[in-house]
Design a protein around this motif. Structure first.
Motif, PDB file in Angstrom:
ATOM      1  N   ASP A 236       0.834  -1.207   0.000  1.00  0.00           N
ATOM      2  CA  ASP A 236       0.000   0.000   0.000  1.00  0.00           C
ATOM      3  C   ASP A 236       0.869   1.258   0.000  1.00  0.00           C
ATOM      4  O   ASP A 236       0.568   2.235  -0.699  1.00  0.00           O
ATOM      5  CB  ASP A 236      -0.914   0.010   1.232  1.00  0.00           C
ATOM      6  CG  ASP A 236      -1.846  -1.196   1.260  1.00  0.00           C
ATOM      7  OD1 ASP A 236      -2.333  -1.581   0.186  1.00  0.00           O
ATOM      8  OD2 ASP A 236      -2.072  -1.740   2.353  1.00  0.00           O
ATOM      9  N   LEU A 237       1.944   1.223   0.780  1.00  0.00           N
ATOM     10  CA  LEU A 237       2.845   2.374   0.855  1.00  0.00           C
ATOM     11  C   LEU A 237       3.555   2.594  -0.478  1.00  0.00           C
ATOM     12  O   LEU A 237       3.713   3.739  -0.932  1.00  0.00           O
ATOM     13  CB  LEU A 237       3.871   2.164   1.975  1.00  0.00           C
ATOM     14  CG  LEU A 237       3.313   2.028   3.395  1.00  0.00           C
ATOM     15  CD1 LEU A 237       4.438   1.747   4.385  1.00  0.00           C
ATOM     16  CD2 LEU A 237       2.563   3.290   3.817  1.00  0.00           C
ATOM     17  N   LYS A 240       1.101   4.014  -2.977  1.00  0.00           N
ATOM     18  CA  LYS A 240       0.790   5.404  -2.646  1.00  0.00           C
ATOM     19  C   LYS A 240       1.910   6.333  -3.110  1.00  0.00           C
ATOM     20  O   LYS A 240       1.652   7.394  -3.689  1.00  0.00           O
ATOM     21  CB  LYS A 240       0.579   5.547  -1.131  1.00  0.00           C
ATOM     22  CG  LYS A 240       0.191   6.956  -0.707  1.00  0.00           C
ATOM     23  CD  LYS A 240      -0.030   7.021   0.797  1.00  0.00           C
ATOM     24  CE  LYS A 240      -0.392   8.424   1.240  1.00  0.00           C
ATOM     25  NZ  LYS A 240      -0.598   8.499   2.712  1.00  0.00           N
ATOM     26  N   GLU A 241       3.169   5.909  -2.854  1.00  0.00           N
ATOM     27  CA  GLU A 241       4.296   6.736  -3.285  1.00  0.00           C
ATOM     28  C   GLU A 241       4.371   6.817  -4.816  1.00  0.00           C
ATOM     29  O   GLU A 241       4.699   7.856  -5.383  1.00  0.00           O
ATOM     30  CB  GLU A 241       5.607   6.170  -2.721  1.00  0.00           C
ATOM     31  CG  GLU A 241       5.741   6.341  -1.208  1.00  0.00           C
ATOM     32  CD  GLU A 241       7.196   6.413  -0.781  1.00  0.00           C
ATOM     33  OE1 GLU A 241       8.085   6.307  -1.642  1.00  0.00           O
ATOM     34  OE2 GLU A 241       7.425   6.587   0.442  1.00  0.00           O
ATOM     35  N   SER A 243       1.897   6.748  -6.845  1.00  0.00           N
ATOM     36  CA  SER A 243       0.831   7.622  -7.349  1.00  0.00           C
ATOM     37  C   SER A 243       1.154   9.098  -7.182  1.00  0.00           C
ATOM     38  O   SER A 243       0.572   9.963  -7.864  1.00  0.00           O
ATOM     39  CB  SER A 243      -0.483   7.301  -6.602  1.00  0.00           C
ATOM     40  OG  SER A 243      -0.393   7.684  -5.238  1.00  0.00           O
TER      41      SER A 243
END
Length: 245
Positions: A236-237, A240-241, A243
């Motif tokens: 997930d991290l 997110k980065e 994106s």
């Protein structure tokens, strides 16, 4: 020849001519039907393998293993970002009274309707297919999981990638320390940095609240401040980065 004898003879011939069906014995999970579809879709690969032709039938058979409990194993988890990896390693070595174990892990996450499904490749010819469900929140959280080992992680990754699609990949170096019923992970994740992960493996009949007490106590002994706790998985991290770029 009487009709009864004709039927009897035919059944004997049919039975002799039919090759034995290969039976896969496994434990039922929410993905059993999808995995069976994948198995049937790629069954021709086994049928075309030299040495197996004529030894297996045209369709696989799956039998589900009887289990004593329908509940998946559970653990209580904490994940935190760390600044001083060397200091944390020393504290973990002291608590575990060991040098720990270093493990390289390549985790491939697949697209599934619920929970998370990942194939963990240990880069040594062995791996694990892991399904788990846990809430995304700070602090201790309960995680339910199922694990199936594999001796062909690369091949299994290819089949699951084709059938389900890949959500993302996480590459990390993990230092594992054992303290009682807790697994302490000091991780270096490619593209993210350094993290601590605690997994309190719950014994049968042990409540999540008891696991949280153990996790909170170890957190203090390791010097982890509540402000450093994070939510979500490494995948997930990373997504997110990506994106934000």
């Amino acid at each position: 020849m009487p009709r009864k004898e004709t039927l009897h003879e035919k059944s004997k011939v049919d039975k002799k001519q039919q090759p034995d069906r290969v039976t896969f014995v496994t434990q039922y999970s929410v993905f059993s039907q999808e995995l069976f579809k994948i198995l049937k879709r790629h069954w021709y690969l086994l049928m075309d393998t030299p040495g197996l032709k004529g030894c297996i039938s045209e369709s696989p058979k799956v039998t589900y293993r009887r289990v004593l409990s329908t509940e998946m194993p559970s653990n209580v988890e904490i994940k935190a970002r760390i600044q001083d990896r060397e200091l944390l390693m020393n504290r973990a070595q002291t608590l575990s009274r060991s040098q720990g174990e270093t493990i390289t892990q390549l985790d491939t996450f697949f697209i599934v309707p619920q929970g998370r499904l990942k194939l963990r490749d240990f880069q040594n010819g062995h791996g694990q297919l892991i399904f788990y469900e846990r809430p995304d929140m700070d602090g201790p959280k309960l995680s339910n999981y199922s694990i199936s080992p594999t001796v062909d992680p690369a091949g299994l990754a290819g089949v699951l990638s084709d059938s389900l699609g890949v959500r993302g990949v996480v590459m990390k170096e993990r230092h594992l320390f054992l303290v009682g019923q807790t697994r302490i992970h000091v991780d270096h994740v490619k593209g993210l940095g350094d993290f601590l992960e605690l997994e309190v493996v719950l014994a049968e009949g042990q409540s999540p609240e008891e696991g949280e007490v153990i996790a909170q106590s170890l957190m203090k002994e390791l010097g982890i401040h509540p402000d450093s706790l994070i939510t979500g998985a490494y995948i997930d991290l990373l997504l997110k980065e990506a994106s934000l770029k």
